[in-house]
Write an enzyme that holds these catalytic residues in place. Structure first.
Site, PDB file in Angstrom:
ATOM      1  N   HIS A 185       0.842  -1.189   0.000  1.00 46.38           N
ATOM      2  CA  HIS A 185       0.000   0.000   0.000  1.00 46.38           C
ATOM      3  C   HIS A 185       0.884   1.249   0.000  1.00 46.38           C
ATOM      4  CE1 HIS A 185       0.786  -0.660   4.272  1.00 46.38           C
ATOM      5  NE2 HIS A 185       0.319   0.533   4.571  1.00 46.38           N
ATOM      6  N   HIS A 235       1.377   3.987   2.043  1.00 48.74           N
ATOM      7  CA  HIS A 235       1.870   4.771   3.180  1.00 48.74           C
ATOM      8  C   HIS A 235       3.387   4.954   3.101  1.00 48.74           C
ATOM      9  CE1 HIS A 235      -1.911   3.917   5.826  1.00 48.74           C
ATOM     10  NE2 HIS A 235      -2.076   4.932   5.007  1.00 48.74           N
ATOM     11  N   ASP A 266       5.776   4.905   5.185  1.00 49.22           N
ATOM     12  CA  ASP A 266       6.654   3.959   5.856  1.00 49.22           C
ATOM     13  C   ASP A 266       6.664   2.595   5.166  1.00 49.22           C
ATOM     14  OD1 ASP A 266       4.011   3.473   6.761  1.00 49.22           O
ATOM     15  OD2 ASP A 266       4.745   2.503   8.583  1.00 49.22           O
ATOM     16  N   HIS A 267       6.091   2.535   3.964  1.00 49.10           N
ATOM     17  CA  HIS A 267       6.138   1.324   3.145  1.00 49.10           C
ATOM     18  C   HIS A 267       6.756   1.582   1.772  1.00 49.10           C
ATOM     19  CE1 HIS A 267       3.623  -1.312   5.784  1.00 49.10           C
ATOM     20  NE2 HIS A 267       3.372  -0.118   6.291  1.00 49.10           N
ATOM     21  N   HIS A 311      -7.476  -1.245   5.458  1.00 51.06           N
ATOM     22  CA  HIS A 311      -6.523  -0.299   6.060  1.00 51.06           C
ATOM     23  C   HIS A 311      -6.393   0.918   5.145  1.00 51.06           C
ATOM     24  CE1 HIS A 311      -3.048   1.032   8.344  1.00 51.06           C
ATOM     25  NE2 HIS A 311      -2.276   0.982   7.273  1.00 51.06           N
ATOM     26  N   ASP A 353      -0.089  -4.194   6.166  1.00 51.98           N
ATOM     27  CA  ASP A 353      -0.732  -3.735   7.399  1.00 51.98           C
ATOM     28  C   ASP A 353      -2.183  -4.200   7.516  1.00 51.98           C
ATOM     29  OD1 ASP A 353       1.616  -2.455   7.928  1.00 51.98           O
ATOM     30  OD2 ASP A 353       0.816  -0.418   7.836  1.00 51.98           O
ATOM     31  N   HIS A 373       4.942  -4.921  10.568  1.00 48.69           N
ATOM     32  CA  HIS A 373       5.280  -4.231  11.823  1.00 48.69           C
ATOM     33  C   HIS A 373       5.433  -5.232  12.962  1.00 48.69           C
ATOM     34  CE1 HIS A 373       4.654  -0.009  10.573  1.00 48.69           C
ATOM     35  NE2 HIS A 373       3.729  -0.517   9.765  1.00 48.69           N
TER      36      HIS A 373
END
Length: 254
Positions: free
Chosen positions: A59, A61, A63-64, A118, A144, A182
């Site tokens: 996805h 985001h 932090d990905h 998400h 996530d 995570h």
């Protein structure tokens, strides 16, 4: 300096506070899943003499995907595989995929699963034949959506979509190894143990997870079978129950 040898398999690169970037190695080739940062991944690959073949994005985001543009500066021929519905937010993708699509990567079949909830365009990657000669068990990279002992927050989706997504992932073989993005296991299980204090499996798993964390080890991957026994979100009988659990977990300060 001699390069460190790396056998075929899946390896974690821990970055930021709790992100795990997974690196799938086959020979001298590597696939990186959801790279939050560039340099730790570049260092890891270079120390082992590996070439980046592809990046799997679950996805959009930051932090990905934050490390992907930098990785492409080092390995410009690497493929970037991501959701066709997220081309605007992941503009550097080179292979755009949808639910049910199957493609070959490093000699393995990879199937795309739509697990939106998400985010509105979240996907997962399932490898039914596994990775590594000593690990024939199937493998899931789920970003996530499904966490060990938990699930993702509903930023863009609904409880109905999350329940559907979790049931889809829960229908995979019980031995499937779950590589989420995570390290949330201890907190998720502490919350779960408060909700169902008489659940012996959750209590015991929490103790094992806490021992791993105290020794500095990560707790991942888990398995679909373990999640059915310890993940209250996966065990939710309907979207209404899942929504109540999600709201409670979001407000939990344990």
């Amino acid at each position: 300096m001699a390069m460190a040898s790396t056998i075929d398999g899946i390896y974690p690169v821990a970055v930021l506070d709790d992100n795990i970037v997974w690196v799938w190695v086959s020979g001298n080739q590597a696939v990186v899943v959801d790279p939050a940062l560039t340099e730790p991944v570049v260092d890891w690959l270079n120390k082992r003499g590996l070439q980046l073949a592809a990046v799997l994005q679950t996805h959009h985001h930051s932090d990905h995907i934050g490390g992907t543009p930098g990785l492409l500066q080092h390995w410009s021929s690497a493929a970037v595989i991501a959701a066709a519905d997220d081309q605007e937010r992941i503009p550097f993708q080179t292979l755009s995929v949808r639910d049910g699509v199957e493609f070959q990567l490093l000699g393995k079949p990879v199937r795309v699963l739509d697990v939106r909830a998400h985010t509105r365009a979240h996907i997962a990657y399932w490898l039914p034949k596994g990775i590594g000669s000593n690990k024939p068990t199937s493998v899931l990279f789920c970003g996530d959506t499904l966490f060990s002992g938990g699930c993702g927050r509903l930023f863009e989706g609904t409880p109905v979509e999350m329940h559907r997504a979790l049931q889809k992932l829960g229908s995979l073989p019980a031995e499937t190894l779950v590589y989420c993005a995570h390290e949330y296991t201890e907190g998720n299980l502490r919350w779960a143990a408060q909700q169902v204090p008489d659940d012996a499996f959750i209590t015991q798993r929490l103790k094992e997870v806490q021992a791993k964390r105290q020794s500095g080890a990560i707790t991942l991957p888990s398995s679909i079978g373990e999640e059915w026994r310890s993940n209250l979100f996966l065990r939710a009988v309907n979207s209404e129950q899942l929504e109540r659990l999600r709201q409670h977990k979001d407000n939990w300060r344990g």
